[in-house]
Design an enzyme around this catalytic site. Structure first.
Site, mmCIF file in Angstrom:
data_model
loop_
_atom_site.group_PDB
_atom_site.id
_atom_site.type_symbol
_atom_site.label_atom_id
_atom_site.label_comp_id
_atom_site.label_asym_id
_atom_site.label_seq_id
_atom_site.Cartn_x
_atom_site.Cartn_y
_atom_site.Cartn_z
ATOM 1 N N ASP A 178 46.113 35.624 41.147
ATOM 2 C CA ASP A 178 45.977 36.808 40.302
ATOM 3 C C ASP A 178 46.796 36.521 39.041
ATOM 4 O O ASP A 178 48.021 36.512 39.061
ATOM 5 C CB ASP A 178 46.504 38.041 41.047
ATOM 6 C CG ASP A 178 46.387 39.317 40.225
ATOM 7 O OD1 ASP A 178 46.380 39.229 38.981
ATOM 8 O OD2 ASP A 178 46.321 40.404 40.831
ATOM 9 N N TYR A 237 50.981 43.014 44.157
ATOM 10 C CA TYR A 237 50.558 44.230 43.463
ATOM 11 C C TYR A 237 50.226 45.285 44.524
ATOM 12 O O TYR A 237 49.525 44.985 45.508
ATOM 13 C CB TYR A 237 49.330 43.925 42.595
ATOM 14 C CG TYR A 237 48.743 45.165 41.967
ATOM 15 C CD1 TYR A 237 49.414 45.811 40.934
ATOM 16 C CD2 TYR A 237 47.544 45.710 42.413
ATOM 17 C CE1 TYR A 237 48.901 46.964 40.365
ATOM 18 C CE2 TYR A 237 47.019 46.861 41.857
ATOM 19 C CZ TYR A 237 47.707 47.477 40.830
ATOM 20 O OH TYR A 237 47.198 48.624 40.271
ATOM 21 N N ARG A 239 22.514 46.297 36.622
ATOM 22 C CA ARG A 239 23.523 46.014 37.656
ATOM 23 C C ARG A 239 23.583 44.509 37.876
ATOM 24 O O ARG A 239 24.658 43.933 38.049
ATOM 25 C CB ARG A 239 23.189 46.760 38.969
ATOM 26 C CG ARG A 239 24.009 46.296 40.147
ATOM 27 C CD ARG A 239 24.106 47.274 41.305
ATOM 28 N NE ARG A 239 22.885 47.990 41.600
ATOM 29 C CZ ARG A 239 21.802 47.469 42.202
ATOM 30 N NH1 ARG A 239 21.787 46.203 42.563
ATOM 31 N NH2 ARG A 239 20.738 48.206 42.423
ATOM 32 N N LYS A 295 44.763 45.144 31.780
ATOM 33 C CA LYS A 295 46.116 44.910 31.301
ATOM 34 C C LYS A 295 46.083 44.119 29.990
ATOM 35 O O LYS A 295 45.547 44.595 29.014
ATOM 36 C CB LYS A 295 46.933 44.222 32.404
ATOM 37 C CG LYS A 295 46.735 44.860 33.801
ATOM 38 C CD LYS A 295 47.240 46.288 33.884
ATOM 39 C CE LYS A 295 46.822 47.020 35.150
ATOM 40 N NZ LYS A 295 47.110 46.359 36.415
HETATM 41 C C1 PLP Z 1 46.586 46.404 37.703
HETATM 42 C C2 PLP Z 1 46.580 45.221 38.569
HETATM 43 C C3 PLP Z 1 45.565 45.008 39.497
HETATM 44 C C4 PLP Z 1 44.454 46.019 39.738
HETATM 45 O O1 PLP Z 1 43.655 46.170 38.602
HETATM 46 P P1 PLP Z 1 42.890 47.536 38.191
HETATM 47 O O2 PLP Z 1 42.220 47.166 36.929
HETATM 48 O O3 PLP Z 1 43.945 48.594 38.038
HETATM 49 O O4 PLP Z 1 41.960 47.877 39.295
HETATM 50 C C5 PLP Z 1 45.604 43.851 40.261
HETATM 51 N N1 PLP Z 1 46.597 42.951 40.120
HETATM 52 C C6 PLP Z 1 47.600 43.122 39.245
HETATM 53 C C7 PLP Z 1 48.660 42.092 39.134
HETATM 54 C C8 PLP Z 1 47.639 44.258 38.444
HETATM 55 O O5 PLP Z 1 48.643 44.427 37.583
#
Ligand code: PLP
Length: 380
Positions: A175, A103, A50, A200
């Site tokens: 982000d 998001y 962890r 993504k």
């Molecule tokens: C998908 C996404 C998230 C969250 O990520 P997860 O891996 O699904 O928890 C946060 N910000 C953006 C812009 C996203 O597309």
């Protein structure tokens, strides 16, 4: 490694060929604990997985190098990374400025969870430096932005917003999931923290969930590391391996995503069924000039609004065959979705609600002729 080119870093940063075996890839260290030579005598710096695991450590070093940052931390999901960034920087009574088209999951976490722990938030348009400045209060500790935003692809001016945040004694979080570090490097532009959903484009193959935090600030990184270990939302070694494997091709994939998106945007702009194409590379996009200064290209995400409202949007989503109807984005396969009913359903009734006639495309790396033909038959 930061003096090397982007794709060289993507392929090599974080792991040298294994000295014992010559393996060119980091092994999947499926070990929860590590033997000690005498009490506290750690052989490779690892004690319990962890706290740290060698496969995850390779990914974390790679993530830092990709963003030209000093410190990278990997998490079990993008939301786990987001949660860690918020908890590491905010205390009861603090305030955060968030995008008015954030998001959905980020908005939900801040609005439905952090609110109950005494954190207040104000939505503002990331495309307006003045609106963000006006949303800042004396107790604002974070300005949180996405650029491009999801799903409306608005563009925030990272250097200008960093200045606004810093002048108020707040930190700027970007982000960078939609742009990826290949197209945009927020730390170089003045941001304090970069957040990713590595689920993504970084992972890129729709086969693993993950998240990341990258910063140059050692104090912030120490706070992230404390929570990463203390709360424990860590990725397993197999997830770390898959993410690292995906990252190696990020540059070539992003160029293909961008090529295909540009071709589809040109096609969609000529369709009578489409009332608006939203893409930061379009001359009429209000964020085009800013995007040009901070992005290498304009990305693989395209949103369209259709004549015929919600019914037309639902039909379009139902009719595609190569584009798969699914949430998420950034994988090699093309996806289509209806944000108002899917990814952004939690924003209904709030200021973050998205138009019902909006359809979001995550343009994949397939042959563009097949993608064009698919959209053409789905719109006809
Ligand atoms: C998908 C996404 C998230 C969250 O990520 P997860 O891996 O699904 O928890 C946060 N910000 C953006 C812009 C996203 O597309």
């Amino acid at each position: 490694m930061s003096e090397l080119g982007f794709s060289t870093r993507a392929v090599h940063a974080g792991f040298d060929p294994d000295p014992h075996t010559g393996a060119v890839n980091v092994p999947i260290y499926a070990s929860s604990t590590f033997a000690q030579d005498g009490v506290g005598g750690l052989r490779g710096g690892f004690e319990y997985a962890r706290t740290g695991n060698p496969t995850r450590a390779a990914l974390e070093a790679n993530l830092a190098a990709l963003e030209s940052g000093r410190h990278g931390r990997a998490f079990a999901s993008g939301m786990a990374a987001t949660d860690c960034a918020l908890r590491a920087t905010l205390r009861p009574g603090d305030h955060i400025v968030i995008p008015d088209d954030a998001y959905g999951g980020t908005f939900r976490l801040i609005d439905k969870v952090f609110r109950h722990w005494g954190i207040d938030h104000s939505p503002a348009a990331v495309s307006s430096v003045d609106e963000i400045r006006a949303a800042i209060r004396p107790n604002t500790k974070l300005v949180w932005i996405e650029t491009p935003t999801n799903p409306l692809l608005n563009i925030g001016d990272i250097p200008a917003l960093a200045e606004v945040a810093h002048a108020a004694g707040a930190k700027l979080v970007v982000d960078n999931t939609f742009a990826t570090p290949y197209l945009q490097q927020p730390l170089e532009l003045g941001a304090d923290i970069v957040v990713h959903s590595t689920t993504k484009y970084l992972g890129g193959h729709s086969d693993v969930i993950g998240g990341a935090l990258i910063t140059n600030d050692p104090e912030l990184d120490a706070a992230f590391a404390f929570l990463q270990n203390g709360a424990g939302a860590v990725p397993g070694p197999f997830d770390a391996f898959l993410t690292l494997r995906g990252i190696k091709t990020l540059g070539v994939r992003m160029d293909r995503h961008c090529d295909n998106a540009e071709t589809l945007v040109e096609f969609l702009s000529r369709q009578p069924a489409v009332s608006q194409v939203i893409y930061p590379g379009l001359p009429e996009h209000p964020g085009r000039a800013v995007a040009e200064t901070q992005m290498r290209r304009f990305g693989g995400m395209v949103s369209v609004r259709l004549h015929g409202d919600v019914e037309a949007a639902r039909k379009f989503c139902a009719r595609t065959e190569v584009f798969t109807l699914a949430e998420s984005l950034g994988g090699v396969e093309s996806l289509i979705e209806h944000p108002a009913a899917m990814t952004h359903a939690s924003t209904e009734g709030s200021r973050l609600e998205v138009p019902a006639d909006l359809v979001r495309l995550s343009v994949g790396i397939e042959d563009v002729g097949d993608l064009l033909a698919d959209l053409e038959q789905a719109l006809s």
